[in-house]
Design an enzyme around this catalytic site. Structure first.
Site, PDB file in Angstrom:
ATOM      1  N   ASP A 147       0.849  -1.194   0.000  1.00 57.39           N
ATOM      2  CA  ASP A 147       0.000   0.000   0.000  1.00 57.39           C
ATOM      3  C   ASP A 147       0.888   1.248   0.000  1.00 57.39           C
ATOM      4  O   ASP A 147       1.765   1.387   0.852  1.00 57.39           O
ATOM      5  CB  ASP A 147      -0.907  -0.015   1.239  1.00 57.39           C
ATOM      6  CG  ASP A 147      -2.039   0.996   1.122  1.00 57.39           C
ATOM      7  OD1 ASP A 147      -2.352   1.428  -0.005  1.00 57.39           O
ATOM      8  OD2 ASP A 147      -2.611   1.349   2.168  1.00 57.39           O
ATOM      9  N   HIS A 154      -3.650  13.988   0.555  1.00 54.37           N
ATOM     10  CA  HIS A 154      -3.902  13.119   1.718  1.00 54.37           C
ATOM     11  C   HIS A 154      -2.743  13.216   2.712  1.00 54.37           C
ATOM     12  O   HIS A 154      -2.962  13.399   3.923  1.00 54.37           O
ATOM     13  CB  HIS A 154      -4.091  11.676   1.251  1.00 54.37           C
ATOM     14  CG  HIS A 154      -4.214  10.678   2.367  1.00 54.37           C
ATOM     15  ND1 HIS A 154      -5.295  10.643   3.222  1.00 54.37           N
ATOM     16  CD2 HIS A 154      -3.384   9.680   2.772  1.00 54.37           C
ATOM     17  CE1 HIS A 154      -5.120   9.667   4.110  1.00 54.37           C
ATOM     18  NE2 HIS A 154      -3.983   9.072   3.865  1.00 54.37           N
ATOM     19  N   ARG A 163       1.096  17.377  12.753  1.00 57.98           N
ATOM     20  CA  ARG A 163       2.302  18.229  12.747  1.00 57.98           C
ATOM     21  C   ARG A 163       1.986  19.514  11.988  1.00 57.98           C
ATOM     22  O   ARG A 163       2.425  19.706  10.853  1.00 57.98           O
ATOM     23  CB  ARG A 163       3.464  17.519  12.031  1.00 57.98           C
ATOM     24  CG  ARG A 163       3.927  16.206  12.645  1.00 57.98           C
ATOM     25  CD  ARG A 163       5.056  15.585  11.808  1.00 57.98           C
ATOM     26  NE  ARG A 163       4.634  15.359  10.424  1.00 57.98           N
ATOM     27  CZ  ARG A 163       4.000  14.270  10.005  1.00 57.98           C
ATOM     28  NH1 ARG A 163       3.731  13.291  10.842  1.00 57.98           N
ATOM     29  NH2 ARG A 163       3.634  14.142   8.741  1.00 57.98           N
ATOM     30  N   GLU A 219     -10.639   3.874   3.509  1.00 59.58           N
ATOM     31  CA  GLU A 219      -9.726   4.653   2.672  1.00 59.58           C
ATOM     32  C   GLU A 219     -10.012   4.296   1.219  1.00 59.58           C
ATOM     33  O   GLU A 219      -9.948   3.129   0.829  1.00 59.58           O
ATOM     34  CB  GLU A 219      -8.247   4.370   3.020  1.00 59.58           C
ATOM     35  CG  GLU A 219      -7.841   4.960   4.366  1.00 59.58           C
ATOM     36  CD  GLU A 219      -6.337   4.886   4.635  1.00 59.58           C
ATOM     37  OE1 GLU A 219      -5.634   4.085   3.985  1.00 59.58           O
ATOM     38  OE2 GLU A 219      -5.869   5.648   5.511  1.00 59.58           O
ATOM     39  N   GLU A 221      -9.099   3.970  -2.447  1.00 61.37           N
ATOM     40  CA  GLU A 221      -7.829   3.804  -3.159  1.00 61.37           C
ATOM     41  C   GLU A 221      -8.058   3.112  -4.500  1.00 61.37           C
ATOM     42  O   GLU A 221      -9.102   2.516  -4.742  1.00 61.37           O
ATOM     43  CB  GLU A 221      -6.855   2.953  -2.308  1.00 61.37           C
ATOM     44  CG  GLU A 221      -6.689   3.493  -0.888  1.00 61.37           C
ATOM     45  CD  GLU A 221      -5.451   2.988  -0.177  1.00 61.37           C
ATOM     46  OE1 GLU A 221      -4.572   2.387  -0.839  1.00 61.37           O
ATOM     47  OE2 GLU A 221      -5.366   3.192   1.053  1.00 61.37           O
ATOM     48  N   ASP A 253      -9.164   0.369   1.836  1.00 64.89           N
ATOM     49  CA  ASP A 253      -8.180  -0.016   2.853  1.00 64.89           C
ATOM     50  C   ASP A 253      -8.742   0.373   4.222  1.00 64.89           C
ATOM     51  O   ASP A 253      -8.385   1.402   4.792  1.00 64.89           O
ATOM     52  CB  ASP A 253      -6.852   0.703   2.560  1.00 64.89           C
ATOM     53  CG  ASP A 253      -5.789   0.406   3.607  1.00 64.89           C
ATOM     54  OD1 ASP A 253      -5.850  -0.678   4.214  1.00 64.89           O
ATOM     55  OD2 ASP A 253      -4.916   1.267   3.818  1.00 64.89           O
ATOM     56  N   ARG A 257      -8.351   3.810  13.186  1.00 66.31           N
ATOM     57  CA  ARG A 257      -7.474   4.945  13.499  1.00 66.31           C
ATOM     58  C   ARG A 257      -6.961   4.923  14.925  1.00 66.31           C
ATOM     59  O   ARG A 257      -5.840   5.374  15.197  1.00 66.31           O
ATOM     60  CB  ARG A 257      -8.232   6.266  13.257  1.00 66.31           C
ATOM     61  CG  ARG A 257      -8.721   6.466  11.845  1.00 66.31           C
ATOM     62  CD  ARG A 257      -7.578   6.519  10.858  1.00 66.31           C
ATOM     63  NE  ARG A 257      -8.072   6.770   9.504  1.00 66.31           N
ATOM     64  CZ  ARG A 257      -7.347   6.543   8.413  1.00 66.31           C
ATOM     65  NH1 ARG A 257      -6.118   6.046   8.500  1.00 66.31           N
ATOM     66  NH2 ARG A 257      -7.852   6.795   7.227  1.00 66.31           N
ATOM     67  N   GLN A 260      -4.277   2.379  15.080  1.00 63.92           N
ATOM     68  CA  GLN A 260      -3.160   2.891  14.276  1.00 63.92           C
ATOM     69  C   GLN A 260      -2.339   3.925  15.059  1.00 63.92           C
ATOM     70  O   GLN A 260      -1.111   3.880  15.084  1.00 63.92           O
ATOM     71  CB  GLN A 260      -3.725   3.522  12.998  1.00 63.92           C
ATOM     72  CG  GLN A 260      -2.661   3.976  11.999  1.00 63.92           C
ATOM     73  CD  GLN A 260      -3.300   4.549  10.732  1.00 63.92           C
ATOM     74  OE1 GLN A 260      -4.524   4.604  10.595  1.00 63.92           O
ATOM     75  NE2 GLN A 260      -2.473   4.983   9.800  1.00 63.92           N
ATOM     76  N   LYS A 273      -4.611  -2.119  10.023  1.00 63.59           N
ATOM     77  CA  LYS A 273      -4.950  -2.238   8.600  1.00 63.59           C
ATOM     78  C   LYS A 273      -5.176  -3.679   8.165  1.00 63.59           C
ATOM     79  O   LYS A 273      -5.824  -3.913   7.155  1.00 63.59           O
ATOM     80  CB  LYS A 273      -3.796  -1.682   7.765  1.00 63.59           C
ATOM     81  CG  LYS A 273      -3.405  -0.252   8.075  1.00 63.59           C
ATOM     82  CD  LYS A 273      -4.224   0.719   7.275  1.00 63.59           C
ATOM     83  CE  LYS A 273      -3.652   2.120   7.339  1.00 63.59           C
ATOM     84  NZ  LYS A 273      -4.388   3.046   6.479  1.00 63.59           N
ATOM     85  N   THR A 277      -9.196  -5.783   3.809  1.00 60.29           N
ATOM     86  CA  THR A 277      -9.053  -4.849   2.687  1.00 60.29           C
ATOM     87  C   THR A 277     -10.003  -5.346   1.607  1.00 60.29           C
ATOM     88  O   THR A 277      -9.958  -6.524   1.246  1.00 60.29           O
ATOM     89  CB  THR A 277      -7.600  -4.855   2.138  1.00 60.29           C
ATOM     90  OG1 THR A 277      -6.700  -4.559   3.209  1.00 60.29           O
ATOM     91  CG2 THR A 277      -7.432  -3.832   1.029  1.00 60.29           C
ATOM     92  N   THR A 380      -4.716   6.475  -0.065  1.00 54.57           N
ATOM     93  CA  THR A 380      -5.968   7.224  -0.095  1.00 54.57           C
ATOM     94  C   THR A 380      -5.936   8.298  -1.178  1.00 54.57           C
ATOM     95  O   THR A 380      -5.005   9.099  -1.243  1.00 54.57           O
ATOM     96  CB  THR A 380      -6.204   7.892   1.267  1.00 54.57           C
ATOM     97  OG1 THR A 380      -6.151   6.881   2.277  1.00 54.57           O
ATOM     98  CG2 THR A 380      -7.552   8.581   1.312  1.00 54.57           C
ATOM     99  N   GLU A 394     -10.037  12.566   7.260  1.00 51.86           N
ATOM    100  CA  GLU A 394      -9.883  13.856   6.573  1.00 51.86           C
ATOM    101  C   GLU A 394     -11.227  14.535   6.340  1.00 51.86           C
ATOM    102  O   GLU A 394     -11.354  15.746   6.491  1.00 51.86           O
ATOM    103  CB  GLU A 394      -9.278  13.635   5.181  1.00 51.86           C
ATOM    104  CG  GLU A 394      -7.821  13.346   5.123  1.00 51.86           C
ATOM    105  CD  GLU A 394      -7.436  13.015   3.686  1.00 51.86           C
ATOM    106  OE1 GLU A 394      -7.189  13.940   2.900  1.00 51.86           O
ATOM    107  OE2 GLU A 394      -7.407  11.825   3.334  1.00 51.86           O
TER     108      GLU A 394
HETATM  109 CA    CA Z   1      -4.055   3.094   2.780  1.00 50.78          CA
END
Ligand code: CA
Length: 451
Positions: A147, A154, A163, A219, A221, A253, A257, A260, A273, A277, A380, A394
Site C-alpha cells: 500500500d 492526503h 504536525r 480509505e 484507493e 483499505d 485509526r 493505528q 490495517k 481490505t 488514499t 480527513e
Molecule cells: Ca491506505
C-alpha cells in the site's frame, strides 16, 4: 509505456448485449474488464466452479465457453486457454499482450454486427451469465500486497493534523512512500467486515485498553494488479514499468485509526490495517483506460524533479489517469427507511503525486521482485477540494466537522451496520464512459474483547 487507441476504443461501437449500450453502464463494449465468477443458479456443482469472465452490460461473458464454441480468433483462443484454471493468475502471468488479444477477440464477438452471433443467436445463451445469477470472487491469487501513500493532498491533510508546522515529511517529494500490507485478509466486494478489536490508548497518561475499535475508517484507493512481474535482483526501468500492470480495481483499505495511532511508531501500520481490505471484483485493463490518460500531476514550483530512475518524458506526458472516484455511505437506519446512500466524497485519481509507473519502478528499484497477481494500492485518493477527501479522518477533519446523514444521524467514524460503497468511472468528451463497478462493504459488530 502508454499504448495507442484501436478499434476496441471506438465510441461508436455497440453491442448485441442491450444493457451494454446504456450510456450509464459501467461495462460498455469499450471496457471489457476481467473477473472471476461462479454461477449461483447452476443445478450441479461442477457448473458452479469458478470461471474467468468479462463484464458486458448486465451480463458476464464466459471466456472458456467462448473458446470451446470456436468463437475466438487464434490469438484469443490461445489466451483463453490461460483461463481454464478459473483464476486470472495464468493470464496475468503471461503479460499484457495475452489480455489484449482476448480483448480484441471479445470486442469483435460482442459488437452488434458480429458475424458469429448473426449466424446463430442461440450462441448468446451458451456464453452469457446474467450478473444477477452470479457470485463474483477475488480475481486472482494475491501473493503480496503493498500500500502506497501517493496522494500529496492526503499526506498533507493527515500530516497537518498531527504536525501543523511541517505536515509533509522531508522524504515525501522524493520517495514514493509505502508499506507492506497483508494479502490474506483481502476480500472481494460484498464481504462483511467485522469491526476489529485491538489496543488503543485514549490519553498519554493512561494505560492502553483492549476492545473493539471506536474509530473505524475507510480509505478510498485504486489498486493495480501486477501482470508478468520481474526477477529478483532485476529492477524494472520506468520505461517498462506500465507493462507490468495488468489492470486496475477499486480498493477500500479499512483502517482502525485508534489502533493505528497507538501502534504505528516506529514501524508503520500493522493490526490497524490487516484485518480487512476490500477490492472491487472487475479488473479494468490499462488498455481499456487508454482514452482517459492525462499528464502526470504537475508538481508545484520549487518541488524537486523526480530522480532519474523515477523520471520519464512519456510518463510525465501521459502517466496520469483521469478516474473519478466516489464514496457513498448508508446507515442501517437509512436502508430501513429506503433512503438512498449519501455520497460523501468525489475526487480524481489524476491528482496523485506519483504515477503507477513510478510506484512500480520504485518498488523494484532495490531488486525486489513483483509477481503476477500482486496487488499495489495507491494510498488514499484525496484532492485539494474538501469534497475530494478520501477517508473519514480527513472528511470530518479529525472529528471536528462531523457528517450529517439524511436521517439526522451524525458520523465522525463508521458505526456498526454502516455500508461503504466506492465507485470509479472515466468520462471524456468523444469517448465512451467506462466504470469499475462497486467496492462494497458493511461493518459488522466486533466480537471478543481480549482483556
Ligand atoms: Ca491506505
Amino acid at each position: 509505456m502508454p499504448g495507442t487507441l484501436d478499434s476496441t476504443h471506438d465510441p461508436a461501437l455497440r453491442s448485441w448485449v442491450d444493457a451494454a449500450n446504456d450510456p450509464a453502464s459501467d461495462f460498455p463494449i469499450q471496457n471489457l474488464p476481467f473477473g472471476v465468477f461462479r454461477r449461483t443458479r447452476s443445478p450441479d456443482s461442477a457448473a458452479a466452479a469458478p470461471r474467468v469472465g468479462v463484464a458486458i452490460g448486465d451480463q458476464i461473458v464466459d471466456i472458456v465457453a467462448c473458446a470451446d464454441a470456436g468463437l475466438l480468433d487464434r490469438d484469443g483462443a490461445v489466451a483463453a486457454d490461460l483461463c481454464r484454471s478459473g483464476r486470472l493468475d495464468e493470464l496475468m502471468a503471461s503479460g499484457r499482450d495475452s489480455a489484449r488479444s482476448l480483448r480484441q477477440s471479445l470486442s469483435a464477438l460482442l459488437r452488434s454486427d458480429s458475424a458469429a452471433v448473426r449466424a446463430n443467436r442461440s450462441i448468446a445463451s451458451s456464453i452469457l451469465t446474467p450478473m444477477a445469477d452470479a457470485e463474483l470472487l477475488l480475481p486472482a491469487t494475491i501473493g503480496d500486497y503493498t500500500d502506497f501513500y501517493a496522494s500529496i493532498a492526503h499526506a498533507t491533510n493527515v500530516g497537518s493534523m498531527f504536525r501543523p508546522d511541517h505536515p509533509l515529511l522531508p522524504n515525501y517529494k522524493w520517495v514514493p512512500i509505502g508499506y507492506h500490507g497483508r494479502a490474506s485478509s483481502i476480500v472481494v466486494s460484498g464481504t462483511p467486515v467485522r469491526r476489529p478489536t485491538g489496543q488503543t490508548r485514549d490519553a498519554a497518561d493512561e494505560a492502553p485498553r483492549v476492545g473493539p475499535s471506536r474509530r473505524l475508517d475507510y480509505e478510498l484507493e485504486v489498486g493495480v494488479f501486477i501482470a508478468r512481474g520481474n526477477a529478483l535482483g532485476h529492477p524494472v526501468p520506468i520505461a517498462e514499468a506500465e507493462q507490468k500492470a495488468f489492470g486496475l480495481c477499486i480498493v477500500n483499505d479499512w483502517s482502525a485509526r485508534d489502533i493505528q495511532t497507538w501502534e504505528y511508531q516506529p514501524l508503520g501500520p500493522f493490526l490497524a490495517k490487516s484485518f480487512a481490505t476490500t477490492v472491487s471484483p472487475w479488473v479494468v485493463t490499462l488498455d481499456a483506460l487508454e482514452p482517459y490518460r492525462v499528464p502526470a500531476f504537475t508538481r508545484a514550483a520549487g518541488d524537486p524533479a523526480p530522480l532519474p530512475y523515477l523520471a520519464s518524458a512519456d510518463d510525465a506526458r501521459s502517466g496520469g489517469l483521469d478516474i473519478t472516484l466516489e464514496v457513498l455511505l448508508s446507515s442501517e437506519k437509512m436502508r430501513a427507511n429506503g433512503t438512498p446512500a449519501m455520497r460523501v466524497s468525489r475526487g480524481s485519481f489524476r491528482e496523485m503525486y506519483w504515477t503507477i509507473a513510478q510506484l512500480i519502478a520504485h518498488h523494484t528499484s532495490n531488486g525486489c521482485n513483483l509477481r503476477p497477481g500482486d496487488l499495489l494500492a495507491s494510498g488514499t485518493v484525496s484532492g485539494s477540494a474538501r469534497e475530494s477527501r478520501g477517508c473519514l479522518l480527513e472528511r470530518t477533519w479529525r472529528s471536528t466537522e462531523p457528517l450529517t446523514l439524511p436521517t439526522g444521524e451524525s458520523r465522525t467514524f463508521l458505526e456498526d451496520g454502516d455500508e461503504v460503497v466506492m465507485r470509479g468511472y472515466c468520462e471524456r468528451p468523444g469517448r465512451a464512459r467506462i466504470g469499475f463497478g462497486e467496492c462494497r462493504g458493511r461493518v459488522e459488530r466486533g466480537v471478543g474483547r481480549g482483556e
